[in-house]
Design a protein around this motif. Structure first.
Motif, PDB file in Angstrom:
ATOM      1  N   SER A   1       0.849  -1.190   0.000  1.00 33.83           N
ATOM      2  CA  SER A   1       0.000   0.000   0.000  1.00 33.83           C
ATOM      3  C   SER A   1       0.885   1.241   0.000  1.00 33.83           C
ATOM      4  O   SER A   1       1.876   1.316   0.718  1.00 33.83           O
ATOM      5  CB  SER A   1      -0.919   0.018   1.229  1.00 33.83           C
ATOM      6  OG  SER A   1      -0.179   0.268   2.407  1.00 33.83           O
ATOM      7  N   ILE A   2       0.512   2.201  -0.823  1.00 40.21           N
ATOM      8  CA  ILE A   2       1.180   3.497  -0.860  1.00 40.21           C
ATOM      9  C   ILE A   2       0.097   4.558  -0.696  1.00 40.21           C
ATOM     10  O   ILE A   2      -0.877   4.565  -1.434  1.00 40.21           O
ATOM     11  CB  ILE A   2       1.931   3.709  -2.196  1.00 40.21           C
ATOM     12  CG1 ILE A   2       3.028   2.666  -2.372  1.00 40.21           C
ATOM     13  CG2 ILE A   2       2.524   5.113  -2.255  1.00 40.21           C
ATOM     14  CD1 ILE A   2       4.147   2.736  -1.366  1.00 40.21           C
TER      15      ILE A   2
ATOM     16  N   PRO B   1       2.417  -7.668   5.591  1.00 39.83           N
ATOM     17  CA  PRO B   1       3.796  -8.173   5.491  1.00 39.83           C
ATOM     18  C   PRO B   1       4.779  -7.174   4.896  1.00 39.83           C
ATOM     19  O   PRO B   1       5.937  -7.113   5.311  1.00 39.83           O
ATOM     20  CB  PRO B   1       3.645  -9.413   4.605  1.00 39.83           C
ATOM     21  CG  PRO B   1       2.258  -9.878   4.847  1.00 39.83           C
ATOM     22  CD  PRO B   1       1.447  -8.630   5.030  1.00 39.83           C
ATOM     23  N   MET B   2       4.333  -6.368   3.928  1.00 33.58           N
ATOM     24  CA  MET B   2       5.242  -5.422   3.288  1.00 33.58           C
ATOM     25  C   MET B   2       5.517  -4.197   4.149  1.00 33.58           C
ATOM     26  O   MET B   2       6.427  -3.414   3.849  1.00 33.58           O
ATOM     27  CB  MET B   2       4.694  -5.000   1.932  1.00 33.58           C
ATOM     28  CG  MET B   2       4.719  -6.095   0.887  1.00 33.58           C
ATOM     29  SD  MET B   2       6.389  -6.710   0.541  1.00 33.58           S
ATOM     30  CE  MET B   2       7.071  -5.315  -0.318  1.00 33.58           C
ATOM     31  N   GLU B   3       4.751  -3.999   5.222  1.00 35.22           N
ATOM     32  CA  GLU B   3       5.018  -2.883   6.130  1.00 35.22           C
ATOM     33  C   GLU B   3       6.397  -3.042   6.771  1.00 35.22           C
ATOM     34  O   GLU B   3       7.083  -2.048   7.047  1.00 35.22           O
ATOM     35  CB  GLU B   3       3.930  -2.788   7.196  1.00 35.22           C
ATOM     36  CG  GLU B   3       2.558  -2.396   6.663  1.00 35.22           C
ATOM     37  CD  GLU B   3       2.567  -1.048   5.963  1.00 35.22           C
ATOM     38  OE1 GLU B   3       3.143  -0.084   6.521  1.00 35.22           O
ATOM     39  OE2 GLU B   3       2.017  -0.961   4.842  1.00 35.22           O
ATOM     40  N   LYS B   4       6.809  -4.281   7.005  1.00 37.14           N
ATOM     41  CA  LYS B   4       8.134  -4.530   7.567  1.00 37.14           C
ATOM     42  C   LYS B   4       9.218  -4.077   6.598  1.00 37.14           C
ATOM     43  O   LYS B   4      10.231  -3.493   7.000  1.00 37.14           O
ATOM     44  CB  LYS B   4       8.300  -6.016   7.876  1.00 37.14           C
ATOM     45  CG  LYS B   4       7.343  -6.559   8.916  1.00 37.14           C
ATOM     46  CD  LYS B   4       7.562  -8.063   9.117  1.00 37.14           C
ATOM     47  CE  LYS B   4       6.563  -8.630  10.116  1.00 37.14           C
ATOM     48  NZ  LYS B   4       6.750 -10.105  10.291  1.00 37.14           N
ATOM     49  N   LEU B   5       9.002  -4.362   5.317  1.00 38.63           N
ATOM     50  CA  LEU B   5       9.990  -3.956   4.322  1.00 38.63           C
ATOM     51  C   LEU B   5      10.046  -2.435   4.211  1.00 38.63           C
ATOM     52  O   LEU B   5      11.136  -1.859   4.077  1.00 38.63           O
ATOM     53  CB  LEU B   5       9.645  -4.568   2.962  1.00 38.63           C
ATOM     54  CG  LEU B   5      10.661  -4.294   1.852  1.00 38.63           C
ATOM     55  CD1 LEU B   5      11.972  -5.006   2.154  1.00 38.63           C
ATOM     56  CD2 LEU B   5      10.125  -4.736   0.508  1.00 38.63           C
ATOM     57  N   LYS B   6       8.894  -1.780   4.285  1.00 38.19           N
ATOM     58  CA  LYS B   6       8.883  -0.319   4.213  1.00 38.19           C
ATOM     59  C   LYS B   6       9.661   0.292   5.371  1.00 38.19           C
ATOM     60  O   LYS B   6      10.433   1.243   5.190  1.00 38.19           O
ATOM     61  CB  LYS B   6       7.438   0.199   4.183  1.00 38.19           C
ATOM     62  CG  LYS B   6       6.737  -0.022   2.854  1.00 38.19           C
ATOM     63  CD  LYS B   6       5.544   0.889   2.654  1.00 38.19           C
ATOM     64  CE  LYS B   6       4.402   0.568   3.572  1.00 38.19           C
ATOM     65  NZ  LYS B   6       3.189   1.357   3.248  1.00 38.19           N
TER      66      LYS B   6
ATOM     67  N   SER C   1      -4.434  -2.115   5.574  1.00 35.22           N
ATOM     68  CA  SER C   1      -5.058  -3.326   5.023  1.00 35.22           C
ATOM     69  C   SER C   1      -4.340  -4.560   5.552  1.00 35.22           C
ATOM     70  O   SER C   1      -3.103  -4.646   5.523  1.00 35.22           O
ATOM     71  CB  SER C   1      -5.007  -3.287   3.503  1.00 35.22           C
ATOM     72  OG  SER C   1      -5.451  -4.494   2.948  1.00 35.22           O
ATOM     73  N   LYS C   2      -5.095  -5.537   6.029  1.00 34.53           N
ATOM     74  CA  LYS C   2      -4.521  -6.747   6.628  1.00 34.53           C
ATOM     75  C   LYS C   2      -3.674  -7.536   5.639  1.00 34.53           C
ATOM     76  O   LYS C   2      -2.610  -8.048   5.987  1.00 34.53           O
ATOM     77  CB  LYS C   2      -5.646  -7.634   7.176  1.00 34.53           C
ATOM     78  CG  LYS C   2      -6.400  -7.032   8.358  1.00 34.53           C
ATOM     79  CD  LYS C   2      -5.494  -6.929   9.577  1.00 34.53           C
ATOM     80  CE  LYS C   2      -6.279  -6.392  10.784  1.00 34.53           C
ATOM     81  NZ  LYS C   2      -5.382  -6.239  11.975  1.00 34.53           N
ATOM     82  N   ILE C   3      -4.153  -7.667   4.423  1.00 38.38           N
ATOM     83  CA  ILE C   3      -3.439  -8.506   3.457  1.00 38.38           C
ATOM     84  C   ILE C   3      -2.120  -7.867   3.016  1.00 38.38           C
ATOM     85  O   ILE C   3      -1.266  -8.538   2.445  1.00 38.38           O
ATOM     86  CB  ILE C   3      -4.314  -8.802   2.221  1.00 38.38           C
ATOM     87  CG1 ILE C   3      -4.656  -7.514   1.467  1.00 38.38           C
ATOM     88  CG2 ILE C   3      -5.563  -9.544   2.595  1.00 38.38           C
ATOM     89  CD1 ILE C   3      -5.350  -7.753   0.155  1.00 38.38           C
ATOM     90  N   LEU C   4      -1.942  -6.570   3.281  1.00 33.39           N
ATOM     91  CA  LEU C   4      -0.720  -5.875   2.868  1.00 33.39           C
ATOM     92  C   LEU C   4       0.246  -5.664   4.021  1.00 33.39           C
ATOM     93  O   LEU C   4       1.294  -5.028   3.843  1.00 33.39           O
ATOM     94  CB  LEU C   4      -1.078  -4.521   2.233  1.00 33.39           C
ATOM     95  CG  LEU C   4      -2.050  -4.573   1.046  1.00 33.39           C
ATOM     96  CD1 LEU C   4      -2.385  -3.170   0.571  1.00 33.39           C
ATOM     97  CD2 LEU C   4      -1.470  -5.397  -0.100  1.00 33.39           C
TER      98      LEU C   4
ATOM     99  N   LEU D   1      11.139 -11.040   1.702  1.00 35.56           N
ATOM    100  CA  LEU D   1       9.917 -10.256   1.518  1.00 35.56           C
ATOM    101  C   LEU D   1       9.738  -9.778   0.085  1.00 35.56           C
ATOM    102  O   LEU D   1       8.639  -9.426  -0.319  1.00 35.56           O
ATOM    103  CB  LEU D   1       9.940  -9.040   2.455  1.00 35.56           C
ATOM    104  CG  LEU D   1       9.803  -9.359   3.945  1.00 35.56           C
ATOM    105  CD1 LEU D   1      10.007  -8.099   4.757  1.00 35.56           C
ATOM    106  CD2 LEU D   1       8.441  -9.958   4.246  1.00 35.56           C
ATOM    107  N   LEU D   2      10.842  -9.755  -0.666  1.00 37.33           N
ATOM    108  CA  LEU D   2      10.752  -9.200  -2.009  1.00 37.33           C
ATOM    109  C   LEU D   2      11.349 -10.177  -3.014  1.00 37.33           C
ATOM    110  O   LEU D   2      12.441  -9.994  -3.518  1.00 37.33           O
ATOM    111  CB  LEU D   2      11.492  -7.855  -2.076  1.00 37.33           C
ATOM    112  CG  LEU D   2      11.296  -7.026  -3.355  1.00 37.33           C
ATOM    113  CD1 LEU D   2       9.821  -6.714  -3.564  1.00 37.33           C
ATOM    114  CD2 LEU D   2      12.097  -5.751  -3.283  1.00 37.33           C
ATOM    115  N   ASN D   3      10.631 -11.252  -3.300  1.00 37.35           N
ATOM    116  CA  ASN D   3      11.068 -12.198  -4.312  1.00 37.35           C
ATOM    117  C   ASN D   3      10.701 -11.664  -5.700  1.00 37.35           C
ATOM    118  O   ASN D   3       9.953 -10.692  -5.810  1.00 37.35           O
ATOM    119  CB  ASN D   3      10.435 -13.573  -4.062  1.00 37.35           C
ATOM    120  CG  ASN D   3       8.918 -13.488  -3.993  1.00 37.35           C
ATOM    121  OD1 ASN D   3       8.273 -13.056  -4.938  1.00 37.35           O
ATOM    122  ND2 ASN D   3       8.358 -13.888  -2.866  1.00 37.35           N
TER     123      ASN D   3
END
Length: 465
Positions: free
Chosen positions: A95-96, A108-113, A103-106, A190-192
């Motif tokens: 999400s940007i 996991p990428m919060e850690k990468l951000k 959003s729950k489904i997004l 996290l980023l394959n």
């Protein structure tokens, strides 16, 4: 159509000077004088005071409009458009901006951000308070870019802008200077590679945006500009050119307001020569590719890199190569949605898609354009291509009189409706399409000629006798 009111006209409320009765069928409506209205109000006393107060509270509870028409550039997808393909407008990985924040489904990428945000701060060794103050100063301008009120508090909104904005700068910086493979390998958990492709598509979604101007603020404060990347926009353009394997047309980068706008720019012609010529005939009807082909229109792959550069000269329609893959629908739909919301009178790409939906109506039309090398089909069957292109235009607002292709529609229709072209095409197709048909046609012609000569000679001999 309804009557329009010019700018210098004023609409004033009319108050009846005398009481009168208007009769409309069985319904009578009495028009009261102002004095009578005051009498009614005082007569009823507080009978409806609670209802009146409730209505006043309802109106006063509305937030004052904070959206400037000029600054607004990030929109919600209209429901009628979204229902055609929900997935094409919804981020899969990241999400940007505020619309999909939390959003729950997004998650996991919060850690990468956060990881990229931390790396950003360590790399620039910059006072975080200066960045916070800069975003606070422009907070209202950023909020004004969204076509709805953002419910986040001021602190939460600024935090969101900082984390998402610094992530984008650091991510793009890493891709451009280290290369995509290095960045993917570094964050392989996290980023394959699959997630990387999905994320690049997510960045082009209309609802999943940050305005470029706030990214430019962060970039100018924290990153020393150089000759290669003097701005964040130049950094984004470089990465998008690699992703699209195509150079951005010149003189368009200054117009981009966010990634969705930048994605649209890749479809526009560099000279903006696309037509925009008014034509009262409009572009509301066009014969299919198969019908035009039967009438003698030749189809050829255009040499232009721009999809929208269609040309029709001397009976030949040139169409730049159309490459269709699974991710194409996401890109196309979001560009169309952005044009519908932001460029209703400059919707070049929407006009192009409508033109294709006229040309391609059945798998037979698709097969023809595939044979000519115009369509590269990565969707599977020809029927899938036909359905895809026809569904793109569903529930899209389109004005044929304002189409960029009015002249092209008129020329193609006129060519098809000219009987001379149809007869010529039929003759060529039925009698001269292959060497064998040419030989048999020639033989039949010679035989017919000999028969005619023999008949004439026989008639002359009979007459002499």
């Amino acid at each position: 159509m309804g009557k329009s009111i010019s700018d210098n006209q004023e609409i004033q409320p009319k108050v009846a000077s005398t009481a009168s009765v208007l009769t409309n069928g069985n319904h009578n409506a009495k028009i009261y004088r102002r004095e009578e209205v005051n009498t009614l109000s005082s007569g009823n006393g507080n009978q409806h005071r609670e209802l009146v107060n409730s209505i006043k509270e309802m109106v006063e509870s509305l937030e004052p409009p904070s959206i400037s028409h000029k600054s607004c550039c990030i929109y919600r997808i209209p429901t009628s458009v979204r229902k055609m393909n929900e997935e094409a407008y919804t981020p899969e990985v990241i999400s940007i901006g505020p619309f999909y924040h939390g959003s729950k489904i997004l998650e996991p990428m919060e850690k990468l951000k956060l990881k990229y945000f931390q790396r950003f701060l360590q790399r620039i060794d910059f006072n975080l308070e200066i960045l916070v103050n800069a975003i606070k100063l422009h907070e209202e301008s950023v909020r004004g870019c969204y076509a709805e009120s953002i419910k986040l508090s001021s602190d939460d909104f600024v935090k969101l802008i900082l984390v998402d904005g610094c992530f984008l700068i650091e991510f793009f910086y890493g891709l451009c200077f280290q290369g995509s493979q290095s960045a993917i390998l570094e964050d392989h958990i996290l980023l394959n590679p699959i997630s990387w492709l999905a994320m690049m598509l997510d960045l082009q979604l209309l609802e999943n945006q940050l305005p470029f101007f706030v990214l430019e603020i962060l970039f100018s404060l924290a990153c020393a500009p150089d000759g290669e990347y003097p701005s964040f926009t130049s950094l984004a353009i470089d990465l998008f050119e690699r992703f699209h394997a195509q150079k951005l047309p010149q003189n368009l980068e200054a117009d981009a307001r966010h990634f969705a706008d930048l994605a649209r720019a890749f479809f526009l012609p560099s000279s903006r020569k696309l037509l925009r010529q008014r034509n009262f005939a409009g572009a509301d009807h066009l014969y299919t590719a198969s019908q035009l082909y039967q009438a003698g229109v030749k189809f050829k792959v255009g040499s232009s890199k721009c999809l929208l550069d269609l040309k029709f000269t001397s009976g030949t329609l040139e169409i730049p190569c159309i490459k269709l893959y699974n991710q194409t629908e996401t890109s196309y739909r979001n560009v169309i949605a952005f044009e519908q919301c932001h460029y209703p009178y400059d919707s070049h790409f929407t006009d192009y898609i409508v033109l294709l939906s006229f040309l391609i109506n059945t798998p037979k039309d698709v097969d023809l354009l595939i044979r000519k090398g115009i369509i590269i089909n990565g969707l599977g069957s020809s029927n899938a291509v036909a359905c895809f292109l026809n569904n793109l235009g569903t529930n899209v607002v389109y004005n044929g009189r304002n189409s960029a292709y009015c002249d092209l529609f008129e020329d193609l229709n006129a060519f098809y409706e000219n009987p001379k072209h149809t007869w010529k095409a039929t003759l060529k197709r039925d009698y001269f399409s292959t060497p064998w048909r040419i030989a048999s046609t020639a033989a039949a012609g010679i035989l017919l000629l000999l028969t005619l000569v023999q008949t004439v000679c026989s008639i002359i001999q009979v007459v002499k006798m």
